[in-house]
Scaffold this active site. Structure first.
Site, PDB file in Angstrom:
ATOM      1  N   TYR A 139       5.456 -25.475  60.311  1.00 50.55           N
ATOM      2  CA  TYR A 139       6.196 -26.046  61.478  1.00 50.55           C
ATOM      3  C   TYR A 139       7.487 -26.201  61.060  1.00 50.55           C
ATOM      4  O   TYR A 139       7.749 -27.552  60.563  1.00 50.55           O
ATOM      5  CB  TYR A 139       5.693 -27.155  62.291  1.00 50.55           C
ATOM      6  N   LYS A 170      -0.787 -21.048  59.900  1.00 49.74           N
ATOM      7  CA  LYS A 170      -1.063 -21.436  61.464  1.00 49.74           C
ATOM      8  C   LYS A 170       0.577 -21.503  61.937  1.00 49.74           C
ATOM      9  O   LYS A 170       1.189 -22.350  61.312  1.00 49.74           O
ATOM     10  CB  LYS A 170      -1.825 -22.465  61.774  1.00 49.74           C
TER      11      LYS A 170
HETATM   12  P1  FBP Z   1      -2.596 -26.630  70.417  1.00 55.43           P
HETATM   13  O1  FBP Z   1      -3.322 -25.446  70.656  1.00 55.43           O
HETATM   14  O2  FBP Z   1      -3.093 -27.750  71.411  1.00 55.43           O
HETATM   15  O3  FBP Z   1      -0.982 -26.413  70.365  1.00 55.43           O
HETATM   16  O4  FBP Z   1      -3.014 -27.464  69.156  1.00 55.43           O
HETATM   17  C1  FBP Z   1      -2.352 -26.794  67.899  1.00 55.43           C
HETATM   18  C2  FBP Z   1      -1.567 -27.818  67.138  1.00 55.43           C
HETATM   19  O5  FBP Z   1      -1.192 -27.311  65.653  1.00 55.43           O
HETATM   20  C3  FBP Z   1      -2.742 -28.927  66.633  1.00 55.43           C
HETATM   21  O6  FBP Z   1      -3.435 -28.812  65.684  1.00 55.43           O
HETATM   22  C4  FBP Z   1      -1.611 -30.089  66.258  1.00 55.43           C
HETATM   23  O7  FBP Z   1      -2.067 -31.410  66.815  1.00 55.43           O
HETATM   24  C5  FBP Z   1      -0.493 -29.686  67.404  1.00 55.43           C
HETATM   25  O8  FBP Z   1      -0.560 -28.393  67.750  1.00 55.43           O
HETATM   26  C6  FBP Z   1       0.842 -30.003  66.882  1.00 55.43           C
HETATM   27  O9  FBP Z   1       1.788 -29.605  67.777  1.00 55.43           O
HETATM   28  P2  FBP Z   1       3.202 -30.377  67.743  1.00 55.43           P
HETATM   29  O10 FBP Z   1       3.602 -30.713  66.526  1.00 55.43           O
HETATM   30  O11 FBP Z   1       4.218 -29.228  68.126  1.00 55.43           O
HETATM   31  O12 FBP Z   1       3.117 -31.243  68.790  1.00 55.43           O
END
Ligand code: FBP
Length: 259
Positions: A139, A170
Site C-alpha cells: 500500500y 496484494k
Molecule cells: P477489503 O476487501 O475490505 O478492502 O479488505 C482488504 C484490506 O486489505 C484489509 O485486509 C485491510 O484491513 C484493509 O483492506 C486496509 O485498507 P485501507 O488501509 O485502505 O483502509
C-alpha cells in the site's frame, strides 16, 4: 474439503478490519468472527486472513475447512502522520496457530518505509525456514504519495513486493485495464491478488475482478464487499465463477441473481 492456499488461483477472505478500521465497518452480525469464519467455510474460500488474536480463538474449529493466513502487523486508524505498522506476532506463533502463510502490510512512500522493509526482510528470511509463503499488502501511503492508485505507483508497489521477497502481492486496482497488465508484469514471479475495497455494487465488483484476472492476477483477498453483503454466499459464488471458471461478468451476474 480444504483447498490449497493457492492452486494457481485463489480466493481469500480478509477480516483484519477490526484493527485497521475499527468496528465502524461492522454490524451486529459481522462483528462476530464466527459469522465471517462461517462464510469462509460455506463459500469454500481457500483461506481467511486475520490477526493472531482472532486466529487463536476462532480458527481451531475451522482448521479442516480452509487455510489460515496470519496478518503479522497492523495499526489502528487513530494515528496521524505517515503510517508505520510493525509486527505484533512472531512467525513461530503464527505457525503454531496453524498458519499456512503470513501477511504483512508495507506502506511504501511512508517516511517509515525503511523500518517496515527491514522487519519484512527478516520475516521473509524466517518464513523460508518454516517453508511458508509471505503475502505482502503493498500500500503506497504517506504525505509524499498524492494518489496511491496511479498505475505508475501501483506498478512500483508490485515491483517493491517482488524485490523484497513477497510470494504473493496484494494490491488495489485502479480501473486502468491496460495499465494493470504493467502492474502484474512488474511483480514478475510473485503473484498478484487484489483487495475488494469499499463496498460497491455486485456488477462493479465482478467487472473489476474480471478485468484484473484478465490482466494476470491470480485472485482476490476480499473483505467488506462480502461480509457486509446481505447475501455473502451468493456473491461468493459469483466471485468463484470468475476466478476459477473464467466466467464472464454477465454469467457471474446471472449466477448471483438466480442463486
Ligand atoms: P477489503 O476487501 O475490505 O478492502 O479488505 C482488504 C484490506 O486489505 C484489509 O485486509 C485491510 O484491513 C484493509 O483492506 C486496509 O485498507 P485501507 O488501509 O485502505 O483502509
Amino acid at each position: 474439503m480444504k483447498k490449497l492456499l493457492t492452486n494457481e488461483k485463489t480466493l481469500i477472505l480478509a477480516y483484519d478490519h477490526g484493527l485497521e478500521h475499527g468496528p465502524t465497518d461492522f454490524n451486529l452480525e459481522n462483528s462476530d468472527p464466527e459469522y465471517v469464519f462461517n462464510i469462509a467455510k460455506q463459500g469454500n474460500y481457500n483461506a481467511i486472513a486475520v490477526q493472531a488474536g482472532i486466529a487463536e480463538k476462532y480458527y481451531p474449529k475451522y482448521k479442516d475447512d480452509f487455510k489460515l493466513i496470519i496478518k503479522l502487523n497492523g495499526k489502528t486508524r487513530l494515528l496521524n502522520g505517515d503510517p508505520l505498522s510493525l509486527s505484533n506476532c512472531s512467525l513461530k506463533r503464527a505457525v503454531k496457530l496453524g498458519a499456512s502463510a503470513v501477511g504483512y502490510t508495507l506502506y511504501l512512500g511512508s517516511e517509515h518505509e525503511q523500518v517496515m522493509f527491514k522487519e519484512f526482510g527478516k520475516i521473509v528470511e524466517e518464513a523460508k525456514t518454516w517453508k511458508i509463503p509471505v503475502i505482502a499488502w503493498m500500500y503506497p501511503r504517506g504525505k509524499v504519495i498524492e494518489n496511491e492508485k496511479t498505475t505508475e505507483i501501483l506498478a512500483y508497489a508490485a515491483r517493491v513486493g517482488l524485490e523484497l521477497g513477497a510470494d504473493i502481492i496484494k494490491i488495489k486496482y485502479n480501473n486502468d485495464t491496460e495499465g494493470f497488465k504493467w502492474v502484474v508484469h512488474n511483480a514478475g514471479k510473485a503473484k498478484i491478488i487484489v483487495a475488494g475495497e469499499n463496498k460497491k455494487s455486485e456488477y462493479e465488483l465482478l467487472k473489476e475482478l474480471k478485468e484484473v484476472m484478465d490482466a494476470g492476477a491470480i485472485g482476490m483477498a476480499i473483505g467488506r464487499n462480502v461480509w457486509q453483503h446481505k447475501e455473502p454466499l451468493k456473491l461468493t459464488e459469483a466471485i468463484n465463477q470468475i476466478i476459477f471458471n473464467n466466467s464472464t461478468v454477465e454469467e457471474a451476474m446471472r449466477i448471483f441473481s438466480h442463486n
